[in-house]
Design an enzyme around this catalytic site. Structure first.
Site, PDB file in Angstrom:
ATOM      1  CG  MET A 127      -1.778   1.237   1.395  1.00 46.88           C
ATOM      2  SD  MET A 127      -3.037   1.381   0.116  1.00 46.88           S
ATOM      3  CE  MET A 127      -3.604   3.055   0.412  1.00 46.88           C
ATOM      4  CD  GLU A 162       2.263  -0.339  -3.724  1.00 48.61           C
ATOM      5  OE1 GLU A 162       1.621   0.707  -3.507  1.00 48.61           O
ATOM      6  OE2 GLU A 162       1.741  -1.342  -4.257  1.00 48.61           O
ATOM      7  CD  GLU A 184      -3.746   1.195  -7.576  1.00 52.81           C
ATOM      8  OE1 GLU A 184      -2.704   0.786  -8.129  1.00 52.81           O
ATOM      9  OE2 GLU A 184      -3.794   1.493  -6.367  1.00 52.81           O
TER      10      GLU A 184
END
Length: 733
Positions: A127, A162, A184
């Site tokens: 994340m 990330e 994304e």
């Protein structure tokens, strides 16, 4: 809603000596003899989903770097003390990512510190929380003794992904969750380009397309289909899908293909200039690309974001002897939604003569980019020879299914002479798929087909212009999922699994001798290390082992065990183990036992041990798996361990998962029931494995429907899982 944050953390000094949050560390100190504090400031506005806080007993490694543009950054990676020595490659990958983003995209990091925390129980892969990325240990920990080449590749890719979110997701974020692909899709494209620049570009592209076809195409064709920009959701966690990520990346790639690198970078610079510090929509990104290039990305092209389903493109070609012209025609259809709708589809082609000579187009180039902007289109090329073969979709320029009728000899010409690596791979895959069609529909033609394949495989092996990695890809059979994708519903699963075994054995027999010679020609690299070249050598050795392990002969079984004992890295060890895993005998048992004892203290390696047994296709597989889920080493609450056993079985052991007696379905459903109330995200994601049953026979669909209805009655079921089940049920009979 964007805000800046100032965070103060207080904790017990012994149980939580490490305190981390977003941004820069401003001050830290002691409160009393047992407690301490730290204060963090993140000056960049961000939404709440990017907030993070970590407190615990962790070890760290750190590096102080100066980037190519002169930025000084303190890099730190935190994890459990026992595994801190396995973070070197992750640190190097982070440094490479920072350097690449400055050089390719002119984007620099904007804080004094960049922290990564790796924990084994993190549900997701990673994340991008601002300045404090949270990772599953799977994508951080690696050395050659415990990680495969595939693991190293994944770590570099995910670390990059990330980090790249710092600008495409953090500094510029999503206005709402419907815009998820804004960050994304774009960032997946960026991490794919990073991997391509770090490795062998054509090989990376083939891997990306294989992932898209294996995961996203079935998603687009089943009950879980949705547009890249969804129109509704019950739980946003369910839309972290291959459609949002991989298909979203393909849309960005089409933009890049149409306007080229220079104008794409101009559009990126405009995007950052206009929207830094804002929460925006996909339209804003498309507008920046349009303004930078002059190409209309807000018109017909934007339908890619709002249309679900995979377009089908049918190509035909013809030659006019009198005019000496070659004509290529294409027609498109999006079957899932509206057969009348059209999408703008970029198509890069070249033309080859049967002797491998390239056709030169009017502009002097050897390839052309065509735009199909209607349901049908045609392109005429003059001064053409009569034996030209169209090489279509160089680099897979659009996420479509496409067909063109080729003779076997024409496919062989493309495999041996096409300049584009993806085109070579695609042609070889189509040769293999013809074998499966013959096995299912024309068994009398199978022997002759296998003879042709054997000759083509020999030519690939002998070709000194091909890297070891490309040879491994070209010689690999399509997956069972790829084979299933060639047939309309209802698919005869039993016939396909039987055909797969027949073709595998036939091809292995045809190329047994050249494979044996090739294996000997590529010895195990003396020093175990991860590099593009060495990984390619090991991939080719693994491919040889895969085919040769088909033969259940004592000498081969003993040879595989000796390879296991002689392995000097995890990739070589796993190659041998996967070969041994094909049949249950003393060689397999002895290797598995030795493996579990050697790596008992390495959770990620033990995940490989569980996954191996989940892939075993013997008749006693489920009996053994039932014992494993009650083994003390199987931790139900650890997402990595659960995915390794249950997820691997459902996704990679299709013979047993789809067994006609329903035992595979019952096993997976029973295990998902155990975590419905423990882990809503993981249970919802694994439930997706049942979506593929919509393409199978009615009996299997009814078995799955009954199991899913029973899961709906569980009191602790989450909104996430309920939504997935209801969508799958809507597509079943």
């Amino acid at each position: 809603m964007l805000a800046t944050y100032r965070v103060r953390i207080e904790s017990d000094s012994e149980t939580a000596p490490v305190q981390l949050s977003n941004g820069n560390l401003e001050v830290e100190g002691t409160i009393d003899a047992k407690r301490h504090f730290s204060e963090w400031t993140d000056p960049h506005p961000k939404p709440t989903y990017l907030f993070a806080l970590v407190a615990g007993d962790l070890e760290q490694v750190n590096r102080r770097i100066t980037t190519p543009l002169g930025k000084k950054i303190d890099l730190r990676i935190y994890t459990e003390a026992a595994f801190i020595k396995q973070t070197d490659f992750a640190m190097q990958s982070l440094i490479e990512s920072i350097k690449w983003d400055e050089e390719r995209f002119n984007l620099s990091y904007d804080l004094e510190r960049f922290n990564i925390v790796a924990v084994s129980d993190f549900n997701m892969g990673a994340m991008e929380n601002k300045g404090l990325n949270i990772f599953n240990t799977r994508y951080v920990l690696a050395d050659t003794e415990t990680a495969t080449d595939e693991d190293f590749h994944s770590i570099r890719s995910v670390i990059g992904h990330e980090y790249f979110h710092n600008w495409t997701g953090n500094r510029i974020t999503c206005r709402d969750w419907f815009q998820l692909s804004l960050k994304e899709g774009l960032t997946v494209f960026r991490d794919q380009e990073f991997s391509a620049d770090m490795g062998e570009r054509s090989i990376e592209r083939i891997a990306d397309v294989n992932c898209l076809r294996r995961v996203q195409f079935p998603e687009d064709a089943g009950p879980m289909a949705h547009p890249v920009r969804p129109t509704s959701y019950a739980a946003i966690d369910n839309f972290y899908t291959a459609t949002v990520y991989e298909k979203g990346a393909e849309i960005i790639r089409m933009m890049h293909t149409i306007i080229g690198e220079e104008l794409f970078q101009k559009g990126m610079a405009l995007y950052v200039e206009r929207h830094d510090g804002q929460a925006v929509r996909i339209e804003e990104f498309a507008q920046c690309m349009q303004d930078a290039s002059g190409f209309d990305f807000r018109g017909l092209f934007f339908n890619w974001y709002t249309t679900s389903g995979t377009p089908h493109v049918q190509f035909t070609s013809s030659y006019n002897q009198r005019e000496r012209t070659f004509t290529l025609s294409a027609g498109q259809q999006v079957k899932k939604v509206n057969p009348e709708s059209a999408l703008l589809i970029p198509i890069r082609i070249s033309l080859l003569s049967r002797n491998g000579r390239e056709y030169k187009f009017e502009d002097g180039s050897f390839s052309q980019l065509l735009l199909l902007d209607n349901r049908r289109g045609s392109w005429v090329f003059e001064h053409a020879d009569s034996d030209l073969i169209p090489v279509i979709m160089h680099g897979f320029t659009a996420p479509v299914r496409y067909e063109h009728h080729y003779e076997d000899e024409e496919l062989a010409v493309i495999v041996n002479h096409a300049k584009d690596g993806f085109a070579r791979y695609e042609a070889m895959q189509r040769c293999f798929l013809r074998l499966f069609e013959q096995s299912l529909k024309q068994p009398k033609a199978l022997v002759e087909g296998a003879k042709k394949i054997g000759k083509l495989c020999q030519e690939i092996i002998d070709n000194t212009q091909r890297s070891a990695q490309e040879k491994a890809l070209l010689l690999a059979l399509p997956s069972i999922n790829d084979v299933m994708g060639q047939f309309d519903a209802p698919v005869d699963m039993d016939a396909i699994t039987n055909a797969y075994e027949r073709v595998l054995r036939l091809v292995a027999l045809k190329i047994r001798l050249p494979l044996t010679r090739e294996f000997k020609a590529h010895p195990q690299p003396e020093q175990p290390r991860y590099s593009v070249k060495d990984a390619g050598e090991r991939a080719l050795r693994g491919l040889c082992i895969h085919y040769l392990s088909v033969f259940n002969e004592p000498k081969i079984r003993q040879w595989l065990f000796e390879l296991y004992e002689q392995a000097n890295c995890m990739t070589e060890r796993m190659n041998a183990l996967q070969g041994l895993n094909r049949y249950h005998d003393d060689w397999r048992s002895q290797a598995l036992d030795e493996f579990s004892q050697r790596f008992a203290d390495y959770p990620l390696v033990m995940d490989k041990w569980f996954a191996l047994q989940a892939r075993y296709e013997g008749e006693d597989t489920l009996t053994h798996l039932e014992k494993l889920v009650n083994d003390a080493r199987f931790d139900l609450t650890n997402p990595n361990r659960f995915r390794a056993l249950v997820g691997t079985f459902a996704q990679q052991n299709l013979l047993r998962f789809h067994h006609q007696d329903g035992s595979g379905y019952r096993f997976v459903a029973s295990q998902i029931r155990r975590i419905l109330g423990i882990n809503p995200q993981l249970s919802a994601r694994l439930l997706n494995v049942f979506a593929s049953v919509a393409k199978l026979d009615e009996a299997r669909q009814q078995m799955v429907a009954q199991l899913l209805r029973e899961l709906l009655t569980v009191e602790s079921i989450s909104v996430d899982a309920r939504e997935v089940i209801e969508r799958i049920l809507s597509g079943l009979k």
